[in-house]
Design a protein around this motif. Sequence first.
Motif, PDB file in Angstrom:
ATOM      1  N   ARG A  94       0.830  -1.211   0.000  1.00  8.42           N
ATOM      2  CA  ARG A  94       0.000   0.000   0.000  1.00  8.42           C
ATOM      3  C   ARG A  94       0.862   1.258   0.000  1.00  8.42           C
ATOM      4  NH1 ARG A  94      -3.208  -3.274   3.462  1.00  8.42           N
ATOM      5  NH2 ARG A  94      -2.150  -2.442   5.309  1.00  8.42           N
ATOM      6  N   GLU A  95       1.980   1.195   0.731  1.00  9.23           N
ATOM      7  CA  GLU A  95       2.884   2.344   0.754  1.00  9.23           C
ATOM      8  C   GLU A  95       3.474   2.609  -0.630  1.00  9.23           C
ATOM      9  OE1 GLU A  95       4.841   5.612   2.153  1.00  9.23           O
ATOM     10  OE2 GLU A  95       3.281   4.425   3.154  1.00  9.23           O
ATOM     11  N   MET A  96       3.821   1.560  -1.352  1.00  5.67           N
ATOM     12  CA  MET A  96       4.325   1.737  -2.712  1.00  5.67           C
ATOM     13  C   MET A  96       3.283   2.408  -3.598  1.00  5.67           C
ATOM     14  SD  MET A  96       6.308  -1.876  -3.400  1.00  5.67           S
ATOM     15  CE  MET A  96       6.858  -1.422  -5.059  1.00  5.67           C
ATOM     16  N   LEU A  97       2.027   2.035  -3.420  1.00  6.26           N
ATOM     17  CA  LEU A  97       0.949   2.603  -4.232  1.00  6.26           C
ATOM     18  C   LEU A  97       0.670   4.071  -3.896  1.00  6.26           C
ATOM     19  CD1 LEU A  97      -1.467  -0.454  -4.192  1.00  6.26           C
ATOM     20  CD2 LEU A  97      -0.384   0.518  -6.227  1.00  6.26           C
ATOM     21  N   ARG A  98       1.160   4.508  -2.737  1.00  3.30           N
ATOM     22  CA  ARG A  98       0.960   5.906  -2.344  1.00  3.30           C
ATOM     23  C   ARG A  98       2.213   6.754  -2.532  1.00  3.30           C
ATOM     24  NH1 ARG A  98      -2.144   3.591   2.234  1.00  3.30           N
ATOM     25  NH2 ARG A  98      -0.190   3.491   3.401  1.00  3.30           N
ATOM     26  N   HIS A  99       3.292   6.146  -2.992  1.00  6.11           N
ATOM     27  CA  HIS A  99       4.564   6.873  -3.023  1.00  6.11           C
ATOM     28  C   HIS A  99       4.515   8.007  -4.046  1.00  6.11           C
ATOM     29  CE1 HIS A  99       8.846   7.682  -2.910  1.00  6.11           C
ATOM     30  NE2 HIS A  99       8.933   6.879  -1.882  1.00  6.11           N
ATOM     31  N   PRO A 100       5.019   9.188  -3.681  1.00  9.64           N
ATOM     32  CA  PRO A 100       5.030  10.314  -4.632  1.00  9.64           C
ATOM     33  C   PRO A 100       5.847   9.996  -5.874  1.00  9.64           C
ATOM     34  CG  PRO A 100       5.521  11.062  -2.396  1.00  9.64           C
ATOM     35  CD  PRO A 100       5.553   9.558  -2.356  1.00  9.64           C
ATOM     36  N   VAL A 101       5.463  10.595  -6.979  1.00 12.25           N
ATOM     37  CA  VAL A 101       6.147  10.384  -8.248  1.00 12.25           C
ATOM     38  C   VAL A 101       7.368  11.298  -8.325  1.00 12.25           C
ATOM     39  CG1 VAL A 101       5.937  10.605 -10.752  1.00 12.25           C
ATOM     40  CG2 VAL A 101       4.031   9.690  -9.411  1.00 12.25           C
ATOM     41  N   GLU A 102       8.502  10.722  -8.714  1.00 15.57           N
ATOM     42  CA  GLU A 102       9.742  11.479  -8.867  1.00 15.57           C
ATOM     43  C   GLU A 102      10.177  11.413 -10.329  1.00 15.57           C
ATOM     44  OE1 GLU A 102      12.721  10.043  -6.169  1.00 15.57           O
ATOM     45  OE2 GLU A 102      11.315   9.851  -4.494  1.00 15.57           O
ATOM     46  N   THR A 103       9.998  12.493 -11.064  1.00 17.70           N
ATOM     47  CA  THR A 103      10.387  12.487 -12.474  1.00 17.70           C
ATOM     48  C   THR A 103      11.908  12.487 -12.593  1.00 17.70           C
ATOM     49  OG1 THR A 103      10.199  14.909 -12.560  1.00 17.70           O
ATOM     50  CG2 THR A 103       8.297  13.611 -13.279  1.00 17.70           C
ATOM     51  N   LEU A 104      12.377  11.916 -13.675  1.00 16.34           N
ATOM     52  CA  LEU A 104      13.812  11.801 -13.918  1.00 16.34           C
ATOM     53  C   LEU A 104      14.357  13.068 -14.579  1.00 16.34           C
ATOM     54  CD1 LEU A 104      13.722   8.105 -15.083  1.00 16.34           C
ATOM     55  CD2 LEU A 104      15.051   8.962 -13.156  1.00 16.34           C
ATOM     56  N   PRO A 105      15.672  13.256 -14.552  1.00 18.98           N
ATOM     57  CA  PRO A 105      16.271  14.462 -15.148  1.00 18.98           C
ATOM     58  C   PRO A 105      15.952  14.589 -16.642  1.00 18.98           C
ATOM     59  CG  PRO A 105      17.868  13.351 -13.738  1.00 18.98           C
ATOM     60  CD  PRO A 105      16.689  12.433 -13.843  1.00 18.98           C
ATOM     61  N   HIS A 106      15.779  15.831 -17.094  1.00 14.54           N
ATOM     62  CA  HIS A 106      15.613  16.208 -18.499  1.00 14.54           C
ATOM     63  C   HIS A 106      14.245  15.827 -19.079  1.00 14.54           C
ATOM     64  CE1 HIS A 106      19.915  16.940 -18.359  1.00 14.54           C
ATOM     65  NE2 HIS A 106      20.113  15.686 -17.997  1.00 14.54           N
ATOM     66  N   VAL A 107      13.371  15.238 -18.285  1.00 15.37           N
ATOM     67  CA  VAL A 107      12.076  14.793 -18.820  1.00 15.37           C
ATOM     68  C   VAL A 107      11.211  15.978 -19.220  1.00 15.37           C
ATOM     69  CG1 VAL A 107       9.890  13.674 -18.224  1.00 15.37           C
ATOM     70  CG2 VAL A 107      12.054  12.577 -17.644  1.00 15.37           C
ATOM     71  N   GLN A 108      10.988  16.904 -18.311  1.00 21.95           N
ATOM     72  CA  GLN A 108      10.077  18.020 -18.554  1.00 21.95           C
ATOM     73  C   GLN A 108      10.502  18.832 -19.772  1.00 21.95           C
ATOM     74  OE1 GLN A 108       7.421  18.849 -16.302  1.00 21.95           O
ATOM     75  NE2 GLN A 108       6.749  20.684 -17.400  1.00 21.95           N
ATOM     76  N   GLU A 109      11.766  19.249 -19.810  1.00 20.46           N
ATOM     77  CA  GLU A 109      12.207  20.109 -20.909  1.00 20.46           C
ATOM     78  C   GLU A 109      12.212  19.383 -22.244  1.00 20.46           C
ATOM     79  OE1 GLU A 109      16.126  19.201 -18.567  1.00 20.46           O
ATOM     80  OE2 GLU A 109      13.960  19.304 -18.178  1.00 20.46           O
ATOM     81  N   THR A 110      12.504  18.079 -22.227  1.00 19.32           N
ATOM     82  CA  THR A 110      12.496  17.316 -23.480  1.00 19.32           C
ATOM     83  C   THR A 110      11.089  17.201 -24.039  1.00 19.32           C
ATOM     84  OG1 THR A 110      14.464  16.057 -22.845  1.00 19.32           O
ATOM     85  CG2 THR A 110      13.034  15.091 -24.526  1.00 19.32           C
ATOM     86  N   LEU A 111      10.127  16.880 -23.193  1.00 16.67           N
ATOM     87  CA  LEU A 111       8.739  16.790 -23.656  1.00 16.67           C
ATOM     88  C   LEU A 111       8.234  18.143 -24.145  1.00 16.67           C
ATOM     89  CD1 LEU A 111       7.173  14.418 -20.966  1.00 16.67           C
ATOM     90  CD2 LEU A 111       7.935  13.831 -23.281  1.00 16.67           C
ATOM     91  N   GLU A 112       8.631  19.206 -23.472  1.00 13.53           N
ATOM     92  CA  GLU A 112       8.229  20.549 -23.910  1.00 13.53           C
ATOM     93  C   GLU A 112       8.739  20.849 -25.320  1.00 13.53           C
ATOM     94  OE1 GLU A 112       9.739  23.170 -20.942  1.00 13.53           O
ATOM     95  OE2 GLU A 112       8.031  22.884 -19.585  1.00 13.53           O
ATOM     96  N   GLN A 113       9.963  20.454 -25.598  1.00  7.49           N
ATOM     97  CA  GLN A 113      10.547  20.723 -26.916  1.00  7.49           C
ATOM     98  C   GLN A 113       9.898  19.886 -28.019  1.00  7.49           C
ATOM     99  OE1 GLN A 113      15.018  21.200 -27.009  1.00  7.49           O
ATOM    100  NE2 GLN A 113      14.793  20.590 -24.874  1.00  7.49           N
ATOM    101  N   LEU A 114       9.448  18.682 -27.674  1.00  8.72           N
ATOM    102  CA  LEU A 114       8.940  17.763 -28.692  1.00  8.72           C
ATOM    103  C   LEU A 114       7.437  17.879 -28.935  1.00  8.72           C
ATOM    104  CD1 LEU A 114      10.875  14.528 -27.666  1.00  8.72           C
ATOM    105  CD2 LEU A 114      11.443  16.105 -29.520  1.00  8.72           C
TER     106      LEU A 114
END
Length: 233
Positions: A94-114
């Motif tokens: 249950r704790e795993m199912l509640r764990h906050p999401v941690e995005t990996l480096p460069h994800v946000q800016e790469t998706l923004e560019q594409l």
Amino acid sequence: MPSSITTIGFDADDTLWQNEQFFRTSEKHFADLLSPHVEIADLSDRLLAIEKRNLDLYGFGIKGFTLSLIETAVEVTEGQVPSSVIAEILAAGREMLRHPVETLPHVQETLEQLADQYRLVLITKGDLFDQERKLAQSGLGDFFDAVEIVSNKDRATYQRVFSRHGDGAERAMMIGNSLKSDVVPAIEAGSWGIFVPHELTWALEHVDAPVAEPRFREIGHLGELVPLLAKIS
């Protein structure tokens, strides 16, 4: 070999956000829970064998992993595992199912560019509710034109998804950390397959890299994807 890429598929777990590290932490906790009751030198191997056996029944994800932990505990203790240990395994799941999401480096800016140049499709395996939760918490959902949560990733999956959401597999690219699920079957379908290694990858996802394939590439992180596309598009 058509080179005009119009659609890009992204794996989710350990490509866009952290995932395997939580399974490893839970597995260590599992070993600690069992240590007062049984000494098993090959506990990880026993668990992996049971997970593999259960894939066709439970599929991929935390819920199937939790059930496999319980089954392993019952098996290695010959049915003597205390109910308190089972309760702690369930609590860990249950704790795993509640764990906050941690995005990996460069994800946000790469998706923004594409996002303005390509159709972006999220293609992920796992439990429907959990994958939807992680996507919502990641804040990345608006970048994707489509989301496909599938039970398996094989050649037919990529042919179907890239035909439904793009111009076919030959004009598509798949990005992911699993050679077995993200790269090899996408190339078999006619797409590009881009391998982005993660320091932790589940043992059942390991296969040899298809280095002889002209549509295979490996990059160190997602920040290298845009320059790669400029070279091959």
